[in-house]
Design a protein around this motif. Structure first.
Motif, PDB file in Angstrom:
ATOM      1  N   LEU A   1       0.825  -1.208   0.000  1.00  0.00           N
ATOM      2  CA  LEU A   1       0.000   0.000   0.000  1.00  0.00           C
ATOM      3  C   LEU A   1       0.860   1.259   0.000  1.00  0.00           C
ATOM      4  CD1 LEU A   1      -2.772   1.338   0.227  1.00  0.00           C
ATOM      5  CD2 LEU A   1      -2.614   1.074   2.717  1.00  0.00           C
TER       6      LEU A   1
ATOM      7  N   CYS B   1      -5.376   1.515  -5.768  1.00  0.00           N
ATOM      8  CA  CYS B   1      -5.066   0.887  -4.478  1.00  0.00           C
ATOM      9  C   CYS B   1      -6.074  -0.208  -4.154  1.00  0.00           C
ATOM     10  CB  CYS B   1      -5.050   1.936  -3.369  1.00  0.00           C
ATOM     11  SG  CYS B   1      -3.669   3.088  -3.447  1.00  0.00           S
TER      12      CYS B   1
ATOM     13  N   VAL C   1      -7.036   5.108   3.081  1.00  0.00           N
ATOM     14  CA  VAL C   1      -6.201   5.125   1.876  1.00  0.00           C
ATOM     15  C   VAL C   1      -6.296   6.485   1.181  1.00  0.00           C
ATOM     16  CG1 VAL C   1      -5.992   4.189  -0.463  1.00  0.00           C
ATOM     17  CG2 VAL C   1      -6.169   2.644   1.486  1.00  0.00           C
TER      18      VAL C   1
END
Length: 411
Positions: free
Chosen positions: A50, A103, A122
Motif C-alpha cells: 500500500l 489501491c 487510503v
C-alpha cells in the motif's frame, strides 16, 4: 519565504541534509521494526504494498511539476511558489481520484479487499503523501535541502511515536495506516506554515503553464525516484502474495537506510547544477563521496545482517537475510543514479534524466514480474534491481559525457 536561495557551500548542504536524513531514517527503522512485530509477515506485506503504490502514484501524479519547480524557480521570474501551490490543488484532487481505485484493485488482487474504513484511510494517505511531497520540494527548489530534511525527519518522528503507542495497545493495520497519515500530514502542515508566498498577480504568473509543459519530460526523474520507493516490493506482492511482500519489505528496510546517503548528497547537487555552479570536478567529487560512503555502509551491513535482522525484526523474518544482503549491494549500484539523474535534471537535460528513469522503471517491472521473480523468488527481485541500476548508471554517464553540460570554463 520569497525566493531566498541558500548560498551555503555544496559540502555543507550535503552534510547537514545527510545528518538530518539519517536521524529520520533511524526513526523509520524503528517504525519498520514495530510494524513487523505488530502485524506479522502477511499484514506487513499489505502495508508495504500500500505504501509503495501510494508513494509511486503520488510522485507520478505530480506530473513532474515538483522537479520542474526546482529547475525553473531559480531561472524564470514568472515562476513562483504561490503559483506552484495553486497548481497543486487540482493535482491533489486528480491524484486522489485516479489512485484510490488503483489501491483498491491492488489490495483485492492480493486477496485482501479493503473495507470502507480502510478505503477512507487510503484516500487520506494519498492526499497527505502528495501534499507532503509537493511542499517539501519547495525548500529543495529554494536550495534549502537541510530544512526539507529536518521537516521530513519530524514526520518520521511523529509516525514512530504513534506506532509505539499502537504497539503498546496491540492495535492492528487500520491504526497503523493512521500513524502514517499523521506523519505525512505533519510534514505538509509544518512545511506549508514555514513558506511565505511572495505576492504576484495571477496575470503575470506563468507557473502552471511553465511547470506543466516542462514537468512532463521530467516525469521520468520522478519515476526513477519512485523506484527508490521499491517498485520491486510491489511486484513481489503481486506475483508472490502478501506474505512474501512482508518478508521482502523487512529485507528492504536496511537498504532504505543506505539510500539516504546518495539521496542527501543528490539534493544539493541538483540545486548547484540548476544554478549553473556545478562543474564536472564538483560532480565527480559528489559521486565519489556517495559511492564510498554507501559502499562502506553496505559492506558493514552485509556482514552484520545474519545476526542483526532476526534480532530486530524477529525470527519470523530470518528467511529475509540473504535478500537483505543482495539489496544492500543494490544500493551501491543505485547511488550513482541518484546523483547523476539529479545533476542531469539540474543542468536542463530533462530528456536524458527522464529517459533513464522511465527506461529503468519499465526494465525493472519487466524483469521482476516476468523473469527474475517467477524463477528466483524474492532474491530474483533484488537481482533485477542490481542489473537495472547498473544500466541506468551507464546511460547517464554516457549521456553526460556526450552533452558536457558543465560551466564553460570546465568544458
Amino acid at each position: 519565504m520569497p525566493r531566498r536561495f541558500n548560498r551555503g557551500g555544496l559540502g555543507s548542504q550535503s552534510l547537514r541534509t545527510m545528518l538530518w536524513a539519517f536521524v529520520g531514517l533511524g526513526c523509520s527503522l524503528v517504525a519498520g521494526v514495530i510494524t513487523a512485530r505488530l502485524l506479522g509477515p502477511s499484514d506487513r506485506g499489505l502495508l508495504s504494498v500500500l505504501l509503495t503504490v501510494v508513494g509511486i502514484g503520488t510522485l507520478v501524479g505530480g506530473l513532474g511539476t515538483n522537479v520542474a519547480l526546482r529547475v525553473y524557480l531559480p531561472k524564470d521570474p514568472r515562476v513562483s511558489v504561490g503559483g506552484f501551490f495553486r497548481l497543486t490543488r487540482p493535482l491533489t484532487l486528480g491524484v486522489a481520484v485516479v489512485l484510490t481505485p488503483i489501491c483498491f484493485l491492488v489490495l483485492h488482487r492480493m486477496g485482501h479487499p479493503p473495507d470502507i474504513v480502510l478505503l477512507a484511510l487510503v484516500i487520506l494517505l494519498i492526499v497527505t503523501t502528495f501534499l507532503s511531497t509537493q511542499t517539501l520540494d519547495v525548500f529543495n527548489a529554494l536550495h534549502q535541502s537541510p530544512r526539507s530534511a529536518r521537516i521530513n525527519t519530524l514526520g518520521f518522528v511523529v509516525t514512530m511515536v504513534a506506532l509505539l503507542g499502537l504497539w503498546w495497545a496491540g492495535l492492528g493495520l487500520h491504526w497503523v495506516v493512521c500513524a502514517y497519515v499523521l506523519g505525512f500530514a505533519t510534514r505538509a502542515v509544518v512545511s506549508r506554515s514555514m513558506i511565505r508566498v511572495e505576492p504576484i498577480s495571477v496575470e503575470r504568473d506563468h507557473t502552471a503553464a511553465r511547470l506543466m509543459r516542462n514537468g512532463l519530460p521530467l516525469l521520468g526523474t520522478n519515476v526513477g525516484q519512485a523506484m527508490m520507493l521499491r517498485a520491486d516490493q510491489l511486484m513481489v506482492g503481486l506475483v508472490l502474495g502478501s506474505h512474501a511482500a512482508g518478508m521482502y519489505a523487512v529485507a528492504a528496510t536496511p537498504a532504505g537506510i543506505l539510500t539516504v546517503i546518495a539521496n542527501s548528497i543528490g539534493q544539493p547537487t541538483f540545486a548547484e547544477a540548476a544554478h549553473g555552479r556545478l562543474g564536472w570536478r564538483g560532480l565527480a567529487r559528489q559521486l565519489c563521496l556517495a559511492l564510498l560512503i554507501t559502499l562502506a555502509a553496505a559492506g558493514a551491513g552485509i556482514v552484520l545482517m545474519p545476526w542483526a535482522l532476526p534480532l530486530l525484526f524477529g525470527e519470523d523474518f530470518a528467511g529475509s537475510v540473504f535478500v537483505a544482503q543482495l539489496l544492500l549491494l543494490a544500493q551501491v549500484t543505485l547511488a550513482p543514479y541518484l546523483i547523476l539523474s539529479r545533476a542531469a535534471a539540474g543542468y536542463g537535460l530533462v530528456r536524458l534524466a527522464g529517459a533513464a528513469g522511465l527506461g529503468g522503471a519499465a526494465l525493472l517491472i519487466l524483469t521482476t514480474s516476468v523473469m527474475f521473480v517467477p524463477i528466483f523468488g524474492m532474491a530474483g527481485a533484488a537481482m533485477a534491481c542490481i542489473a537495472t541500476f547498473l544500466i541506468m548508471d551507464l546511460t547517464l554517464i554516457v549521456g553526460l559525457a556526450w552533452k558536457r553540460p558543465w560551466p564553460g570554463q570546465e568544458r
